[in-house]
Design an enzyme around this catalytic site. Structure first.
Site, PDB file in Angstrom:
ATOM      1  N   GLY A 284       2.733  13.163   1.413  1.00 43.41           N
ATOM      2  CA  GLY A 284       1.949  13.293   2.639  1.00 43.41           C
ATOM      3  C   GLY A 284       0.771  12.349   2.609  1.00 43.41           C
TER       4      GLY A 284
ATOM      5  CE  LYS B 197       8.305   7.885  -4.528  1.00 46.06           C
ATOM      6  NZ  LYS B 197       7.338   8.491  -3.653  1.00 46.06           N
TER       7      LYS B 197
ATOM      8  N   GLY C 103       2.453  12.859  -5.777  1.00 48.39           N
ATOM      9  CA  GLY C 103       1.472  12.665  -4.699  1.00 48.39           C
ATOM     10  C   GLY C 103       0.043  12.990  -5.087  1.00 48.39           C
TER      11      GLY C 103
ATOM     12  CE  LYS D  31       7.980  11.443  -6.530  1.00 48.46           C
ATOM     13  NZ  LYS D  31       8.185  12.531  -5.560  1.00 48.46           N
TER      14      LYS D  31
HETATM   15  N1  LIG Z   1       4.860   8.928   2.065  1.00 42.54           N
HETATM   16  C1  LIG Z   1       4.476   9.658   1.017  1.00 42.54           C
HETATM   17  O1  LIG Z   1       4.178  10.853   1.133  1.00 42.54           O
HETATM   18  C2  LIG Z   1       4.396   9.001  -0.334  1.00 42.54           C
HETATM   19  C3  LIG Z   1       3.994   9.777  -1.445  1.00 42.54           C
HETATM   20  C4  LIG Z   1       3.861   9.156  -2.684  1.00 42.54           C
HETATM   21  C5  LIG Z   1       4.157   7.811  -2.817  1.00 42.54           C
HETATM   22  N2  LIG Z   1       4.567   7.101  -1.726  1.00 42.54           N
HETATM   23  C6  LIG Z   1       4.871   5.684  -1.907  1.00 42.54           C
HETATM   24  O2  LIG Z   1       3.919   4.905  -1.193  1.00 42.54           O
HETATM   25  C7  LIG Z   1       4.544   3.716  -0.709  1.00 42.54           C
HETATM   26  C8  LIG Z   1       4.332   3.613   0.810  1.00 42.54           C
HETATM   27  O3  LIG Z   1       4.952   4.713   1.429  1.00 42.54           O
HETATM   28  P1  LIG Z   1       4.748   5.009   2.992  1.00 42.54           P
HETATM   29  O4  LIG Z   1       5.339   6.348   3.227  1.00 42.54           O
HETATM   30  O5  LIG Z   1       3.350   4.761   3.399  1.00 42.54           O
HETATM   31  O6  LIG Z   1       5.694   3.872   3.637  1.00 42.54           O
HETATM   32  P2  LIG Z   1       5.743   3.392   5.163  1.00 42.54           P
HETATM   33  O7  LIG Z   1       5.180   4.431   6.058  1.00 42.54           O
HETATM   34  O8  LIG Z   1       7.130   2.897   5.397  1.00 42.54           O
HETATM   35  O9  LIG Z   1       4.740   2.152   5.207  1.00 42.54           O
HETATM   36  C9  LIG Z   1       5.040   0.904   4.667  1.00 42.54           C
HETATM   37  C10 LIG Z   1       3.976  -0.083   5.164  1.00 42.54           C
HETATM   38  O10 LIG Z   1       4.173  -1.321   4.526  1.00 42.54           O
HETATM   39  C11 LIG Z   1       4.186  -2.357   5.502  1.00 42.54           C
HETATM   40  N3  LIG Z   1       5.078  -3.398   4.997  1.00 42.54           N
HETATM   41  C12 LIG Z   1       6.377  -3.281   4.610  1.00 42.54           C
HETATM   42  N4  LIG Z   1       6.846  -4.466   4.179  1.00 42.54           N
HETATM   43  C13 LIG Z   1       5.814  -5.345   4.299  1.00 42.54           C
HETATM   44  C14 LIG Z   1       5.674  -6.733   4.038  1.00 42.54           C
HETATM   45  N5  LIG Z   1       6.673  -7.453   3.571  1.00 42.54           N
HETATM   46  N6  LIG Z   1       4.482  -7.299   4.251  1.00 42.54           N
HETATM   47  C15 LIG Z   1       3.437  -6.584   4.738  1.00 42.54           C
HETATM   48  N7  LIG Z   1       3.512  -5.262   5.020  1.00 42.54           N
HETATM   49  C16 LIG Z   1       4.703  -4.653   4.797  1.00 42.54           C
HETATM   50  C17 LIG Z   1       4.683  -1.715   6.775  1.00 42.54           C
HETATM   51  O11 LIG Z   1       4.220  -2.478   7.863  1.00 42.54           O
HETATM   52  P3  LIG Z   1       4.443  -2.014   9.386  1.00 42.54           P
HETATM   53  O12 LIG Z   1       3.591  -0.800   9.553  1.00 42.54           O
HETATM   54  O13 LIG Z   1       3.967  -3.155  10.213  1.00 42.54           O
HETATM   55  O14 LIG Z   1       5.921  -1.722   9.527  1.00 42.54           O
HETATM   56  C18 LIG Z   1       4.014  -0.340   6.666  1.00 42.54           C
HETATM   57  O15 LIG Z   1       2.707  -0.414   7.171  1.00 42.54           O
HETATM   58  C19 LIG Z   1       6.013   3.782  -1.118  1.00 42.54           C
HETATM   59  O16 LIG Z   1       6.184   3.085  -2.332  1.00 42.54           O
HETATM   60  C20 LIG Z   1       6.234   5.287  -1.354  1.00 42.54           C
HETATM   61  O17 LIG Z   1       7.241   5.572  -2.300  1.00 42.54           O
HETATM   62  C21 LIG Z   1       4.695   7.661  -0.501  1.00 42.54           C
END
Ligand SMILES: NC(=O)c1ccc[n+]([C@@H]2O[C@H](COP(=O)([O-])OP(=O)(O)OC[C@H]3O[C@@H](n4cnc5c(N)ncnc54)[C@H](OP(=O)(O)O)[C@@H]3O)[C@@H](O)[C@H]2O)c1
Length: 438
Positions: free
Chosen positions: A308, A109, A138, A209
């Site tokens: 989540g 977002k 989500g 959002k």
């Molecule tokens: N978490 C939620 O519930 C949720 C809900 C809705 C939307 N989102 C959105 O979804 C997205 C991901 O969220 P998340 O919670 O999954 O984040 P996260 O747990 O921090 O995961 C980020 C991932 O991206 C990888 N990464 C970061 N920079 C990179 C790069 N330059 N090259 C290659 N890989 C890279 C990281 O690698 P490593 O694992 O090796 O560190 C990690 O695997 C975000 O935009 C967030 O706003 C999340």
């Protein structure tokens, strides 16, 4: 081609919370998805930052890379799923993917709120779709609902509880009587708040959002600086309790609306008093809910897990299924893409609502009359007043006013005159009250 022979070849950028969920659930429901879409959804390559990080999914090492450009440059990959988060690098990645004529799915977002206008224009120019169901609320399919199912409606208003962390904190302050700080610590311990929860607490996660919902509803990308966003960090237990006495609950509420006949759109996020009887007031804990009112359909409500691993990956997978259908039918950007960039922002000073005002006033007769005189001169009606018993022998006591519908600018004028009174201390709380009527 036989339906069963089709493949959608995916490049997954990010294997964190959501990326791992996408990988896991694509495996789990592989045959179900193939049956339903007629396409095998295959993750070809996965980009991560750290190859040695321990993960809760096992990905064959030959699929892993630390260079997301490998995904973009691979001619065998049809679609890029961007789940790395952040703005700058995610922006670079999405632009590169669209320029390489690959479809993109993102749950990001922040990048859409900052760069959505440019990215959607590029997506259309390249005829490569950009899907973003996971970016708002989500697992709740709100993007599809507004974009497709409600296409025949002029959207009158959207009210959304669209940040689970802040909703958890406010719920616990209300139900358990614990302070903001205690509730935040509890949310962190239970894994409902990130290590750095600032975007949740300061309202900007919901703000991003709300910007996306504003675009979906009215075709207009507001710039973040045009959106009024306030967080929950200053909400006190006293406010929660006074709101309760007045028949309200405090929720971090996103408001997206446009009055009929007015080109200007209102997009804002703030802690807001909502009536206890309204269904949104019973949305507790980490859950999200979005109430959409359309001029044809009337009231609709969408409820569910707003974040989540599994809930969010469900939204990403639904985008992948759409992409499979579109790619194999050789269609690019399909369906309704809100555009036209019509409308302008309604200035904050002109936005209308009721208000909750908590003041600290001298404990002597005549003070309420002085305040009522000022509100009256500013044409702001007082709906109700509570003056709780002072907790101590302090010279100042709380005075809580519920103010009638008025523009924010008018209320600010009245407030500055009130705060200029010798009998009123400058510390105060001003919150919006929404009746949630469309
Ligand atoms: N978490 C939620 O519930 C949720 C809900 C809705 C939307 N989102 C959105 O979804 C997205 C991901 O969220 P998340 O919670 O999954 O984040 P996260 O747990 O921090 O995961 C980020 C991932 O991206 C990888 N990464 C970061 N920079 C990179 C790069 N330059 N090259 C290659 N890989 C890279 C990281 O690698 P490593 O694992 O090796 O560190 C990690 O695997 C975000 O935009 C967030 O706003 C999340």
């Amino acid at each position: 081609m036989d339906k069963k022979e089709k493949q959608l070849r995916i490049g997954l950028a990010g294997l964190g919370n959501v990326g791992a969920g996408v990988y896991k659930n694509l495996e789990k429901n592989k045959s179900l998805l193939c049956e339903r879409t007629g396409t095998e959804l295959v993750v070809k390559k996965v980009a991560v930052r750290d190859l040695n990080r321990k993960r809760d999914v096992t990905v064959p090492s030959e699929k892993l890379t630390t260079d997301w450009k490998e995904l973009i440059n691979d001619p065998e990959i049809d679609i890029i799923v961007e789940l790395i988060g952040g703005v700058d690098e995610a922006h670079e990645l999405i632009v590169a993917a669209l320029n390489a004529n690959k479809a993109v799915v993102t749950g990001n977002k922040a990048v859409l709120a900052e760069k959505g206008k440019e990215l959607i224009e590029l997506s259309e120019k390249q005829n490569s779709p950009l899907y973003c169901e996971a970016a708002v609320a989500g697992g709740i399919p709100i993007i599809k609902a507004v974009k497709e199912a409600l296409i025949g409606n002029r959207i009158t208003s959207i009210f959304g509880i669209i940040n689970g962390t802040s909703n958890y904190i406010l719920t616990r302050m209300t139900s358990a009587g614990i302070t903001f700080q205690e509730a935040l610590e509890e949310a962190t311990q239970k894994g409902f708040a990130e290590a750095d929860p600032s975007l949740d607490i300061n309202g900007w996660d919901a703000g991003h959002k709300a910007i996306i919902l504003g675009w979906l509803s009215y075709g207009h990308w507001l710039r973040p600086e045009e959106v009024s966003v306030n967080g929950i960090e200053d909400i006190s237990l006293d406010d929660v309790s006074f709101a309760n006495d007045l028949g309200y609950e405090i929720k971090l509420l996103g408001v997206i609306r446009q009055a009929e006949g007015d080109e200007r759109i209102e997009v804002r996020v703030s802690p807001t008093l909502i009536p206890k009887g309204h269904i949104l007031s019973s949305v507790d804990g980490v859950f999200n809910a979005v109430a959409v009112h359309g001029d044809v359909v009337g009231e609709t409500l969408f409820y569910g897990s707003g974040a989540g691993q599994d809930a969010t990956s469900s939204a990403v997978i639904s985008d992948l299924a759409d992409a499979a259908e579109n790619i194999h039918n050789d269609v690019g950007c399909t369906g309704f893409v809100p555009k036209g960039d019509f409308g302008t922002v309604l200035p904050l000073d002109e936005t209308l609502s009721q208000y909750y005002l908590r003041l600290s006033v001298a404990d002597r007769p005549g003070v309420l009359a002085q305040i009522a005189d000022i509100t009256g001169k500013n044409n702001v009606g007082i709906l109700s007043v509570i003056q709780p018993e002072p907790a101590s022998s302090s010279k100042h006591i709380p005075l809580v006013l519920l103010l009638h519908d008025a523009s924010y600018g008018t209320v600010q004028n009245a407030l500055s005159a009130i705060l200029g009174l010798e009998s009123v201390e400058t510390k105060h709380t001003l919150l919006r009250v929404e009746t949630l009527k469309s």
